[in-house]
Motif scaffolding. Sequence first.
Motif, PDB file in Angstrom:
ATOM      1  N   ASN A 112      -7.488   4.675   7.682  1.00 40.42           N
ATOM      2  CA  ASN A 112      -6.719   5.077   5.947  1.00 40.42           C
ATOM      3  C   ASN A 112      -7.944   5.218   5.616  1.00 40.42           C
ATOM      4  OD1 ASN A 112      -9.173   3.796   6.681  1.00 40.42           O
ATOM      5  ND2 ASN A 112      -8.162   1.578   6.536  1.00 40.42           N
ATOM      6  N   GLU A 113      -7.588   5.281   4.259  1.00 35.23           N
ATOM      7  CA  GLU A 113      -8.809   5.600   3.384  1.00 35.23           C
ATOM      8  C   GLU A 113     -10.223   5.387   3.295  1.00 35.23           C
ATOM      9  OE1 GLU A 113      -7.684   4.092  -0.873  1.00 35.23           O
ATOM     10  OE2 GLU A 113      -7.810   2.443  -0.383  1.00 35.23           O
ATOM     11  N   LYS A 114     -10.713   4.692   4.058  1.00 37.79           N
ATOM     12  CA  LYS A 114     -12.039   3.898   4.652  1.00 37.79           C
ATOM     13  C   LYS A 114     -12.557   4.812   5.648  1.00 37.79           C
ATOM     14  CE  LYS A 114     -11.592  -0.747   2.051  1.00 37.79           C
ATOM     15  NZ  LYS A 114     -11.573  -2.089   2.468  1.00 37.79           N
ATOM     16  N   GLY A 115     -10.901   5.355   6.039  1.00 37.47           N
ATOM     17  CA  GLY A 115     -12.084   6.548   7.699  1.00 37.47           C
ATOM     18  C   GLY A 115     -12.046   5.356   8.905  1.00 37.47           C
ATOM     19  N   LEU A 116     -11.084   4.153   8.931  1.00 36.20           N
ATOM     20  CA  LEU A 116     -11.413   3.296   9.975  1.00 36.20           C
ATOM     21  C   LEU A 116     -10.000   3.430  11.107  1.00 36.20           C
ATOM     22  CD1 LEU A 116     -12.207   0.065   8.340  1.00 36.20           C
ATOM     23  CD2 LEU A 116     -13.473   1.539   9.828  1.00 36.20           C
ATOM     24  N   PRO A 117      -9.590   3.586  12.254  1.00 37.15           N
ATOM     25  CA  PRO A 117      -8.398   4.365  12.553  1.00 37.15           C
ATOM     26  C   PRO A 117      -7.411   2.689  12.693  1.00 37.15           C
ATOM     27  CG  PRO A 117     -10.170   3.264  14.069  1.00 37.15           C
ATOM     28  CD  PRO A 117     -10.944   3.698  12.613  1.00 37.15           C
ATOM     29  N   VAL A 118      -6.401   2.666  12.124  1.00 34.37           N
ATOM     30  CA  VAL A 118      -5.362   1.540  12.060  1.00 34.37           C
ATOM     31  C   VAL A 118      -4.187   1.518  13.071  1.00 34.37           C
ATOM     32  CG1 VAL A 118      -6.269   1.383   9.340  1.00 34.37           C
ATOM     33  CG2 VAL A 118      -3.977   2.775   9.907  1.00 34.37           C
ATOM     34  N   ALA A 119      -3.901   2.716  13.533  1.00 39.88           N
ATOM     35  CA  ALA A 119      -2.920   3.157  14.593  1.00 39.88           C
ATOM     36  C   ALA A 119      -3.150   3.994  15.027  1.00 39.88           C
ATOM     37  CB  ALA A 119      -1.538   3.422  13.813  1.00 39.88           C
ATOM     38  N   GLU A 120      -2.719   4.263  16.098  1.00 36.16           N
ATOM     39  CA  GLU A 120      -2.322   4.996  18.014  1.00 36.16           C
ATOM     40  C   GLU A 120      -1.157   5.424  18.327  1.00 36.16           C
ATOM     41  OE1 GLU A 120      -5.587   5.582  20.410  1.00 36.16           O
ATOM     42  OE2 GLU A 120      -4.736   4.843  21.405  1.00 36.16           O
ATOM     43  N   ARG A 121      -0.494   6.984  18.240  1.00 38.02           N
ATOM     44  CA  ARG A 121       0.443   6.673  18.894  1.00 38.02           C
ATOM     45  C   ARG A 121       0.631   8.315  20.491  1.00 38.02           C
ATOM     46  NH1 ARG A 121       4.609   8.022  21.702  1.00 38.02           N
ATOM     47  NH2 ARG A 121       6.909   7.007  20.743  1.00 38.02           N
ATOM     48  N   LEU A 122       0.760   7.709  21.351  1.00 37.98           N
ATOM     49  CA  LEU A 122       0.059   8.700  22.409  1.00 37.98           C
ATOM     50  C   LEU A 122       2.102   9.460  22.723  1.00 37.98           C
ATOM     51  CD1 LEU A 122      -1.445   6.830  25.614  1.00 37.98           C
ATOM     52  CD2 LEU A 122      -2.758   8.467  24.010  1.00 37.98           C
ATOM     53  N   VAL A 123       1.953  10.313  22.979  1.00 40.05           N
ATOM     54  CA  VAL A 123       2.941  11.364  22.840  1.00 40.05           C
ATOM     55  C   VAL A 123       2.621  12.728  23.857  1.00 40.05           C
ATOM     56  CG1 VAL A 123       4.377  13.377  21.987  1.00 40.05           C
ATOM     57  CG2 VAL A 123       2.771  11.356  20.468  1.00 40.05           C
ATOM     58  N   TYR A 124       4.121  12.686  25.369  1.00 42.13           N
ATOM     59  CA  TYR A 124       3.067  13.908  25.642  1.00 42.13           C
ATOM     60  C   TYR A 124       4.002  15.229  25.973  1.00 42.13           C
ATOM     61  CZ  TYR A 124       2.903  15.425  30.604  1.00 42.13           C
ATOM     62  OH  TYR A 124       2.385  16.234  31.989  1.00 42.13           O
ATOM     63  N   LEU A 125       3.223  16.093  26.060  1.00 39.27           N
ATOM     64  CA  LEU A 125       3.575  17.637  24.876  1.00 39.27           C
ATOM     65  C   LEU A 125       3.947  18.696  26.107  1.00 39.27           C
ATOM     66  CD1 LEU A 125       1.103  17.395  21.876  1.00 39.27           C
ATOM     67  CD2 LEU A 125       3.598  17.052  22.157  1.00 39.27           C
ATOM     68  N   ASN A 126       4.457  19.724  26.054  1.00 42.02           N
ATOM     69  CA  ASN A 126       4.654  20.483  26.649  1.00 42.02           C
ATOM     70  C   ASN A 126       4.942  20.453  28.611  1.00 42.02           C
ATOM     71  OD1 ASN A 126       3.997  22.431  24.839  1.00 42.02           O
ATOM     72  ND2 ASN A 126       2.126  22.489  25.390  1.00 42.02           N
ATOM     73  N   PRO A 127       5.612  19.693  28.581  1.00 45.73           N
ATOM     74  CA  PRO A 127       6.208  18.877  29.741  1.00 45.73           C
ATOM     75  C   PRO A 127       7.239  20.155  30.794  1.00 45.73           C
ATOM     76  CG  PRO A 127       7.948  18.232  28.549  1.00 45.73           C
ATOM     77  CD  PRO A 127       6.827  19.301  27.651  1.00 45.73           C
ATOM     78  N   LYS A 128       7.475  21.391  29.791  1.00 49.82           N
ATOM     79  CA  LYS A 128       8.225  22.522  31.371  1.00 49.82           C
ATOM     80  C   LYS A 128       7.039  23.238  31.693  1.00 49.82           C
ATOM     81  CE  LYS A 128      12.463  22.469  28.546  1.00 49.82           C
ATOM     82  NZ  LYS A 128      13.403  22.797  27.637  1.00 49.82           N
ATOM     83  N   ARG A 129       6.116  22.990  30.878  1.00 43.65           N
ATOM     84  CA  ARG A 129       4.756  24.415  31.450  1.00 43.65           C
ATOM     85  C   ARG A 129       4.460  23.920  32.377  1.00 43.65           C
ATOM     86  NH1 ARG A 129       0.787  25.320  26.438  1.00 43.65           N
ATOM     87  NH2 ARG A 129       2.476  25.774  25.298  1.00 43.65           N
ATOM     88  N   LYS A 130       4.812  24.656  33.897  1.00 43.65           N
ATOM     89  CA  LYS A 130       4.214  24.254  35.265  1.00 43.65           C
ATOM     90  C   LYS A 130       3.754  25.538  36.144  1.00 43.65           C
ATOM     91  CE  LYS A 130       8.664  22.182  36.097  1.00 43.65           C
ATOM     92  NZ  LYS A 130       9.448  21.114  36.190  1.00 43.65           N
ATOM     93  N   LEU A 131       3.752  25.405  37.071  1.00 43.22           N
ATOM     94  CA  LEU A 131       3.476  26.317  38.475  1.00 43.22           C
ATOM     95  C   LEU A 131       5.341  25.808  39.064  1.00 43.22           C
ATOM     96  CD1 LEU A 131       0.561  27.103  39.578  1.00 43.22           C
ATOM     97  CD2 LEU A 131       1.680  28.175  38.231  1.00 43.22           C
ATOM     98  N   ASN A 132       5.674  27.232  39.197  1.00 44.90           N
ATOM     99  CA  ASN A 132       6.806  26.525  40.706  1.00 44.90           C
ATOM    100  C   ASN A 132       6.374  27.480  42.281  1.00 44.90           C
ATOM    101  OD1 ASN A 132       8.904  25.897  38.862  1.00 44.90           O
ATOM    102  ND2 ASN A 132       8.448  27.731  37.293  1.00 44.90           N
ATOM    103  N   ILE A 133       6.640  26.873  42.793  1.00 39.37           N
ATOM    104  CA  ILE A 133       6.067  27.478  43.845  1.00 39.37           C
ATOM    105  C   ILE A 133       7.472  27.332  45.262  1.00 39.37           C
ATOM    106  CG2 ILE A 133       4.143  26.873  46.026  1.00 39.37           C
ATOM    107  CD1 ILE A 133       2.711  25.034  44.374  1.00 39.37           C
TER     108      ILE A 133
END
Length: 433
Positions: free
Chosen positions: A306-327
């Motif tokens: 917020n405007e006072k610099g305090l954390p007020v909300a949070e959200r976790l998101v999973y990114l780049n799930p296709k970036r992986k090795l194929n063996i």
Amino acid sequence: MTTSKILTLFSILLFTLSVNGQILSEELTYFQTDKGIYETGEDLWFKSYVFDRSNLTLSGRSRTLFVEMLDERDSIVWQEKYPIQSGISDGHVYLDKNLRPGDYRIHAYTKCSFTADTLRPYHPKLIRIVKNITDKGYAKDSETERKVSHLSFFPEGGSLIDGVAAKVAFKGTDKKGMPADVKGELREDGRRIARLESLHDGMGMFMLLPHKGSRYTAVLDDDTEYGFPDVESSGLSLHLRKQTDEYMEFLLSQQKGVAPQQIRLEGKMRGVKYCMAEGTLNEILKVRIPVSEFPLQGIAEFTLYNEKGLPVAERLVYLNPKRKLNIEIRTDKERYATREKGKVSVRVSDEHGKPVVAHLGLSIFDASYINEAVPENMLSYCMLSSEIKGNIHNPAYYFNDGNKDRLRSLDLLLLTQGWRRYVWKNFDDTKEP
């Protein structure tokens, strides 16, 4: 009338990070055993990988791996030190023939793998020891359908705000803490407003327009009632409106009639800040963040200040799930005689099919020695289990391409087990307790 703006993203790449004055260069250790079930008197062979937690590259900081094995009574039955070379260690653990059959925990760590962050979990390697492989000792679950004994609700971002639409996730568990299917409804002042039905492992979600003066109750089909989170009279809301391979679109909201304020949205991954967006929030603000700002696969943490610099909300998101090795592994024959030599060819490629150099560990054993009670692998451990709090039921599920709902289910997992609410209280230091 609702107003909306698109913010221009200001990206910041940081090569070092300081949190509360402490430089974070922690290590993450993955302990790979040659199989999951062992008979007493055997040697347990292992290979351990020590990663830099911030980018998951092999760490060259530690030189010694500490390994200890504990039984179900928390008694240490094996303790040893092993050398680490360029982030890799290997060796064996002798399983005494007099060990009691049962489940054992193996802790593998370095001097740099501990963290002061109490929200970051630590997961040991789980193995099973038996006298004979014909008796694995699995307890049979007599319940064909688990009954819900605990139902929890998790507002997206952390809190429900009066008059601000919100996504609410929920999770049902049985008396043993295992996932339980949820079927029921949410009622507002006795009137049904949403259907509750789990989508995966007891987890589900619904949309809600909360009101401060209303009374909410969750009623399952068996008439069991559960409480519901309180609705806050004011605050800020963080909602992930859309996610594609190219970008994430967030809606930041506050109540109508509230004075505009300067806000900040930061995106981090593994403790490193990769992006930041700032702007003026006047009821609704739309923020679009390119996925390209995050070079790694994994969980990104978005925090709203917020405007006072305090954390007020949070959200976790999973990114780049296709970036992986194929063996790909191929053998020169389909069947082999006892002690017959065989040839194995291995091909490793990236998500685009291009060959890459990889360090691999390979073990060959009878399928009877697979520990079905521990569905964990290196990918699920490094990307998920070691990143969020609590035990995860079948973490490998979310990384199996054969599970078509895996990404939706993974987001539900992050909305529930990755949930955190910021609560700020003012204390008057002049008052005596």
